[in-house]
Design an enzyme around this catalytic site. Structure first.
Site, PDB file in Angstrom:
ATOM      1  N   GLY A  30       0.784  -1.218   0.000  1.00 21.01           N
ATOM      2  CA  GLY A  30       0.000   0.000   0.000  1.00 21.01           C
ATOM      3  C   GLY A  30       0.822   1.276   0.000  1.00 21.01           C
ATOM      4  O   GLY A  30       1.991   1.281   0.396  1.00 21.01           O
ATOM      5  N   ASN A  31       0.215   2.349  -0.439  1.00 23.89           N
ATOM      6  CA  ASN A  31       0.843   3.662  -0.453  1.00 23.89           C
ATOM      7  C   ASN A  31      -0.231   4.724  -0.677  1.00 23.89           C
ATOM      8  O   ASN A  31      -1.329   4.406  -1.128  1.00 23.89           O
ATOM      9  CB  ASN A  31       1.936   3.768  -1.527  1.00 23.89           C
ATOM     10  CG  ASN A  31       1.513   3.129  -2.836  1.00 23.89           C
ATOM     11  OD1 ASN A  31       0.713   3.681  -3.580  1.00 23.89           O
ATOM     12  ND2 ASN A  31       2.038   1.939  -3.117  1.00 23.89           N
ATOM     13  N   SER A  76       7.570   3.044  -4.853  1.00 20.88           N
ATOM     14  CA  SER A  76       7.807   2.574  -6.220  1.00 20.88           C
ATOM     15  C   SER A  76       6.580   2.794  -7.104  1.00 20.88           C
ATOM     16  O   SER A  76       6.670   2.722  -8.330  1.00 20.88           O
ATOM     17  CB  SER A  76       8.164   1.084  -6.207  1.00 20.88           C
ATOM     18  OG  SER A  76       7.108   0.323  -5.636  1.00 20.88           O
ATOM     19  N   GLU A  77       5.434   3.085  -6.497  1.00 21.10           N
ATOM     20  CA  GLU A  77       4.203   3.338  -7.251  1.00 21.10           C
ATOM     21  C   GLU A  77       4.062   4.813  -7.630  1.00 21.10           C
ATOM     22  O   GLU A  77       3.032   5.212  -8.172  1.00 21.10           O
ATOM     23  CB  GLU A  77       2.987   2.925  -6.415  1.00 21.10           C
ATOM     24  CG  GLU A  77       2.967   1.466  -5.993  1.00 21.10           C
ATOM     25  CD  GLU A  77       2.208   0.582  -6.953  1.00 21.10           C
ATOM     26  OE1 GLU A  77       1.931   1.032  -8.087  1.00 21.10           O
ATOM     27  OE2 GLU A  77       1.891  -0.553  -6.575  1.00 21.10           O
ATOM     28  N   HIS A  96      -3.746   3.713  -2.261  1.00 23.45           N
ATOM     29  CA  HIS A  96      -3.592   2.390  -2.863  1.00 23.45           C
ATOM     30  C   HIS A  96      -3.482   1.365  -1.741  1.00 23.45           C
ATOM     31  O   HIS A  96      -2.658   1.505  -0.841  1.00 23.45           O
ATOM     32  CB  HIS A  96      -2.332   2.347  -3.730  1.00 23.45           C
ATOM     33  CG  HIS A  96      -1.974   0.966  -4.203  1.00 23.45           C
ATOM     34  ND1 HIS A  96      -2.885   0.135  -4.809  1.00 23.45           N
ATOM     35  CD2 HIS A  96      -0.805   0.275  -4.146  1.00 23.45           C
ATOM     36  CE1 HIS A  96      -2.284  -1.006  -5.125  1.00 23.45           C
ATOM     37  NE2 HIS A  96      -1.033  -0.945  -4.710  1.00 23.45           N
ATOM     38  N   HIS A  98      -4.604  -3.067  -0.515  1.00 22.81           N
ATOM     39  CA  HIS A  98      -4.815  -4.444  -0.963  1.00 22.81           C
ATOM     40  C   HIS A  98      -5.932  -5.108  -0.153  1.00 22.81           C
ATOM     41  O   HIS A  98      -5.687  -6.065   0.577  1.00 22.81           O
ATOM     42  CB  HIS A  98      -3.526  -5.248  -0.810  1.00 22.81           C
ATOM     43  CG  HIS A  98      -2.345  -4.658  -1.493  1.00 22.81           C
ATOM     44  ND1 HIS A  98      -1.044  -4.914  -1.087  1.00 22.81           N
ATOM     45  CD2 HIS A  98      -2.244  -3.810  -2.553  1.00 22.81           C
ATOM     46  CE1 HIS A  98      -0.198  -4.256  -1.872  1.00 22.81           C
ATOM     47  NE2 HIS A  98      -0.900  -3.576  -2.765  1.00 22.81           N
ATOM     48  N   HIS A 157      -3.892  -7.928  -7.269  1.00 23.14           N
ATOM     49  CA  HIS A 157      -3.019  -6.864  -6.757  1.00 23.14           C
ATOM     50  C   HIS A 157      -3.723  -6.033  -5.683  1.00 23.14           C
ATOM     51  O   HIS A 157      -3.538  -6.258  -4.497  1.00 23.14           O
ATOM     52  CB  HIS A 157      -2.529  -5.979  -7.904  1.00 23.14           C
ATOM     53  CG  HIS A 157      -1.524  -4.963  -7.487  1.00 23.14           C
ATOM     54  ND1 HIS A 157      -0.951  -4.062  -8.360  1.00 23.14           N
ATOM     55  CD2 HIS A 157      -0.978  -4.675  -6.279  1.00 23.14           C
ATOM     56  CE1 HIS A 157      -0.104  -3.278  -7.711  1.00 23.14           C
ATOM     57  NE2 HIS A 157      -0.115  -3.625  -6.446  1.00 23.14           N
TER      58      HIS A 157
END
Length: 213
Positions: A30-31, A76-77, A96, A98, A157
């Site tokens: 997550g981010n 990284s996203e 973001h 999951h 994802h």
């Protein structure tokens, strides 16, 4: 650092704590991010940090091209977040996560339908796209999915949810996972009522149009 940036950093830290404690992502998943369009920067969660330990001072500040202005290594996203902000100038925040029940359900081919008023109001339409490794294909799928929806689910994802602020974006994920859990439990006991088009219109009239009026 001005007062506004300080507040936004605190909100990002709180949202990631909620994502983790609510079981919507693991400590390494997550981010989230938020954009300040007036000053042309984005605040985003860092890479490789336990999501339970994301503090305001650990948030990374980048410009709209992704160059780090303050902090360590961004998520990284980041490339996905920047592409979404460029394609959706009407939103200011991205979360973001999951959510396990919703992702598992949809990846298995079962698409949850509206079963709660919150789902009707917050989700409206769930965009679903097939899994793609991070890169141009994944970015295109995300951007296209968010053209007609405020939340998109990538099979195998997770979900990307957008909003006017972080709390709105987070709420959509929470509402989606809540509905998925209800549907799963309902299936065990013979099924669960799904709202008809007429019921959906009535809910929108009561919860949305009344509020706007």
């Amino acid at each position: 650092m001005d007062v506004r940036e300080k507040r936004l950093r605190e909100e990002l830290s709180e949202i990631m704590n909620r994502v983790y404690t609510k079981g919507l992502a693991s400590s390494v998943g997550g981010n989230s991010s938020i954009i300040c369009r007036e000053d042309s920067y984005v605040l985003i969660t860092p890479s490789g940090l336990d999501k339970m330990n994301v503090l305001p001072e650990s948030i990374v500040k980048v410009n709209l091209d992704g160059k780090v202005l303050d902090g360590g290594v961004p998520s990284s996203e980041l490339i996905n977040h920047l592409a979404i902000y460029k394609s959706r100038e009407d939103i200011n925040a991205i979360v973001h996560a999951h959510p396990p029940t919703a992702v598992g359900m949809v990846s298995a081919g079962f698409v949850p339908k509206p079963v709660t008023p919150e789902y009707v109001v917050m989700i409206k339409k769930l965009s679903i796209v097939d899994f793609a490794v991070p890169g141009e294909e994944s970015i295109n799928k995300l951007v296209n999915g968010l053209k007609e929806s405020d939340i998109v689910l990538l099979k195998n994802h997770g979900v990307f949810s957008v909003g006017q602020n972080l709390f709105e974006a987070f709420a959509r994920i929470e509402v989606l996972e809540e509905a998925a859990k209800m549907i799963f439990a309902g299936k065990l006991f013979g099924g669960m009522h799904e709202f008809s088009e007429e019921e959906i219109k009535e809910i929108i009239d009561k919860y949305v149009r009344k509020k706007e009026g």
